[in-house]
Design an enzyme around this catalytic site. Sequence first.
Site, PDB file in Angstrom:
ATOM      1  N   ARG A  41       0.794  14.631  12.759  1.00 24.69           N
ATOM      2  CA  ARG A  41       1.166  14.446  11.361  1.00 24.69           C
ATOM      3  C   ARG A  41       1.278  15.752  10.560  1.00 24.69           C
ATOM      4  O   ARG A  41       0.571  15.972   9.559  1.00 24.69           O
ATOM      5  CB  ARG A  41       0.228  13.448  10.686  1.00 24.69           C
ATOM      6  CG  ARG A  41       0.078  12.188  11.524  1.00 24.69           C
ATOM      7  CD  ARG A  41      -0.493  11.041  10.778  1.00 24.69           C
ATOM      8  NE  ARG A  41       0.434  10.461   9.828  1.00 24.69           N
ATOM      9  CZ  ARG A  41       0.147   9.434   9.048  1.00 24.69           C
ATOM     10  NH1 ARG A  41      -1.047   8.908   9.079  1.00 24.69           N
ATOM     11  NH2 ARG A  41       1.047   8.944   8.226  1.00 24.69           N
ATOM     12  N   ASP A  84       4.770   0.594  11.967  1.00 25.47           N
ATOM     13  CA  ASP A  84       3.567  -0.051  11.438  1.00 25.47           C
ATOM     14  C   ASP A  84       3.427  -1.511  11.881  1.00 25.47           C
ATOM     15  O   ASP A  84       2.440  -2.164  11.532  1.00 25.47           O
ATOM     16  CB  ASP A  84       3.557   0.021   9.900  1.00 25.47           C
ATOM     17  CG  ASP A  84       3.390   1.443   9.387  1.00 25.47           C
ATOM     18  OD1 ASP A  84       3.000   2.316  10.175  1.00 25.47           O
ATOM     19  OD2 ASP A  84       3.668   1.678   8.193  1.00 25.47           O
ATOM     20  N   CYS A 102      -4.343  12.694  12.660  1.00 25.98           N
ATOM     21  CA  CYS A 102      -5.209  11.531  12.737  1.00 25.98           C
ATOM     22  C   CYS A 102      -4.987  10.867  14.079  1.00 25.98           C
ATOM     23  O   CYS A 102      -4.234  11.374  14.914  1.00 25.98           O
ATOM     24  CB  CYS A 102      -4.965  10.580  11.576  1.00 25.98           C
ATOM     25  SG  CYS A 102      -3.350   9.838  11.616  1.00 25.98           S
ATOM     26  N   LYS A 116       0.831  -1.217   0.000  1.00 27.24           N
ATOM     27  CA  LYS A 116       0.000   0.000   0.000  1.00 27.24           C
ATOM     28  C   LYS A 116       0.858   1.256   0.000  1.00 27.24           C
ATOM     29  O   LYS A 116       0.636   2.182  -0.771  1.00 27.24           O
ATOM     30  CB  LYS A 116      -0.915   0.014   1.239  1.00 27.24           C
ATOM     31  CG  LYS A 116      -1.565   1.373   1.495  1.00 27.24           C
ATOM     32  CD  LYS A 116      -2.361   1.404   2.773  1.00 27.24           C
ATOM     33  CE  LYS A 116      -1.584   1.686   4.024  1.00 27.24           C
ATOM     34  NZ  LYS A 116      -1.327   3.102   4.346  1.00 27.24           N
ATOM     35  N   ASN A 117       1.858   1.282   0.891  1.00 26.34           N
ATOM     36  CA  ASN A 117       2.617   2.521   1.051  1.00 26.34           C
ATOM     37  C   ASN A 117       3.596   2.770  -0.091  1.00 26.34           C
ATOM     38  O   ASN A 117       4.202   3.844  -0.170  1.00 26.34           O
ATOM     39  CB  ASN A 117       3.332   2.535   2.405  1.00 26.34           C
ATOM     40  CG  ASN A 117       2.334   2.720   3.541  1.00 26.34           C
ATOM     41  OD1 ASN A 117       1.167   3.063   3.297  1.00 26.34           O
ATOM     42  ND2 ASN A 117       2.771   2.477   4.774  1.00 26.34           N
ATOM     43  N   ARG A 127      -4.479  10.835   4.225  1.00 19.70           N
ATOM     44  CA  ARG A 127      -3.204  11.515   4.430  1.00 19.70           C
ATOM     45  C   ARG A 127      -2.200  11.235   3.330  1.00 19.70           C
ATOM     46  O   ARG A 127      -1.439  12.089   2.916  1.00 19.70           O
ATOM     47  CB  ARG A 127      -2.620  11.086   5.770  1.00 19.70           C
ATOM     48  CG  ARG A 127      -2.519  12.195   6.743  1.00 19.70           C
ATOM     49  CD  ARG A 127      -1.413  11.935   7.715  1.00 19.70           C
ATOM     50  NE  ARG A 127      -0.152  12.407   7.184  1.00 19.70           N
ATOM     51  CZ  ARG A 127       0.312  13.628   7.305  1.00 19.70           C
ATOM     52  NH1 ARG A 127      -0.368  14.517   7.972  1.00 19.70           N
ATOM     53  NH2 ARG A 127       1.454  13.979   6.784  1.00 19.70           N
ATOM     54  N   ARG A 173      -8.498  -0.558   4.416  1.00 19.23           N
ATOM     55  CA  ARG A 173      -7.644   0.464   3.800  1.00 19.23           C
ATOM     56  C   ARG A 173      -6.296  -0.129   3.405  1.00 19.23           C
ATOM     57  O   ARG A 173      -5.683   0.324   2.446  1.00 19.23           O
ATOM     58  CB  ARG A 173      -7.383   1.621   4.791  1.00 19.23           C
ATOM     59  CG  ARG A 173      -8.569   2.510   5.055  1.00 19.23           C
ATOM     60  CD  ARG A 173      -8.152   3.685   5.941  1.00 19.23           C
ATOM     61  NE  ARG A 173      -6.824   4.122   5.565  1.00 19.23           N
ATOM     62  CZ  ARG A 173      -5.843   4.442   6.414  1.00 19.23           C
ATOM     63  NH1 ARG A 173      -6.061   4.399   7.709  1.00 19.23           N
ATOM     64  NH2 ARG A 173      -4.673   4.816   5.984  1.00 19.23           N
TER      65      ARG A 173
END
Length: 428
Positions: free
Chosen positions: A120, A306, A115, A22-23, A91, A398
């Site tokens: 952030r 994470d 968040c 995802k990132n 974000r 997500r």
Amino acid sequence: MDCFLIEGGIPLHGEVQISGAKNAVLPLLAATLLTAEPCVIRRVPNLSDVRFMGQILTSLGAEVSFDTETVTTRAAQIRGFGDYNLIRKMRGSVCILGPLLARLHQAQVSLPGGCVIGARPIDLHLKGLRALGATISIERGYVCVQAPRLVGAEVFLGGRAGPTVLGTANIMMAATLAEGVTVIQSAACEPEVVDLAEFLVAMGAKITGAGTPFITITGVKELHGAAHEVIPDRIEAATYLLAGAVTNGEVTLHGARPDHLHAVLDKLHEAGVQVHRHGMALTVRRGPELTPVDITTQPYAGFPTDVQAQMMVLLALTQGIGIITERIFESRFTHASELARLGADIAIEGPSAIVKGGLPLSGAQLMASDLRASAALVLGGLVAQGQTLVKRIYHLDRGYEQMDEKLRRLGARVQRVPEPVSESRDDV
Ligand code: EPU
């Protein structure tokens, strides 16, 4: 809203395929805005954040088509002004700022808010863009950026908590079309930054040093279309390693990159979890005894923030005291009080969580609050005896592709069910 209903206490066994990261894919999709030519991104995970990024590109005028694991984009004519509410919600969308500025010399993007995991800020992104010659103002909730000319510069991107991942991505993308040479100092070294650099190079950019704290970008006149395959998701891989370990099962991961997982593998080894590598596959099983470990989250190649929440579940099962210190985000322990509902003994003291492990866990109703916290609650539910209901699993969707299905293939009893209205518990 959907929930996961989990019948815990079943050791997981079998094989799991790791999806694209995802990132990595979010900045890759943003990078396609740098060229008018078509781009093809492969191994794209089917995640709500990715579909959302697709909508953002569309709102900017790009053509975006999803076909199984492939996304094709064509940003022939784009505008630098995206839908405020769309961009504000995610974000990760902040990384459209660099490409829009490079391509159009101006952009207006809604200021991403804080968040649940922390404030952030984006001051480092803005500092970097200013160094390249941009003038920036905040108006009506938008970041307005302009630069008739972008000129290469030396940019220091180290912040309070170390380098910034998306900030590095943003400045690297903006610098690809700047005049002259940009050197990013204290650049993020994450594999997702390297993946982005490789895609940009395939598009015609001149970049060296990605994966080190010093990235050099020599600007070019224009970029062209390219095809790229996204790296595997190292956080998803770590989560399934921990799922195998906490349930005392045996799980084999396919498609992961062990070279992206050194810090996690090292801590698992120290904790008494055995991970065997055979070719590109990784098999996890618990050793005869678990040992408590201390963890401090750090920028790559340190232990990833994470994976901190998921690791807390392993510590909760381990006899003795383990301490997790969170150094990247200031309030990333929302999972601790939910894990306590399962019976875990976790005390938060400043940036540290003190986990007194070894207590029996039993099923409860839990509320997911962010992506990785949700993964930890699912792991907790897989271990706890009886039924666990994890609410608000849209957070999970997500960033984890078909987690319920992947877990079921490993033998877990997990069902996706609608939230029972009468039992809904709201935050007060
Ligand atoms: N920071 C600043 N100023 C900035 C930018 C960041 O002070 O301008 C601070 C942050 O507040 C934080 C630290 O620097 O304390 C690191 O933040 P970073 O900018 O690296 O985070 P990010 O790029 O916004 C990405 C991932 C996160 C992951 C972090 C750290 C994406 C879309 N997000 O965020 O992923 O936790 O890097 O590795 O790539 C997740 O996947 O669950 C997730 C939150």
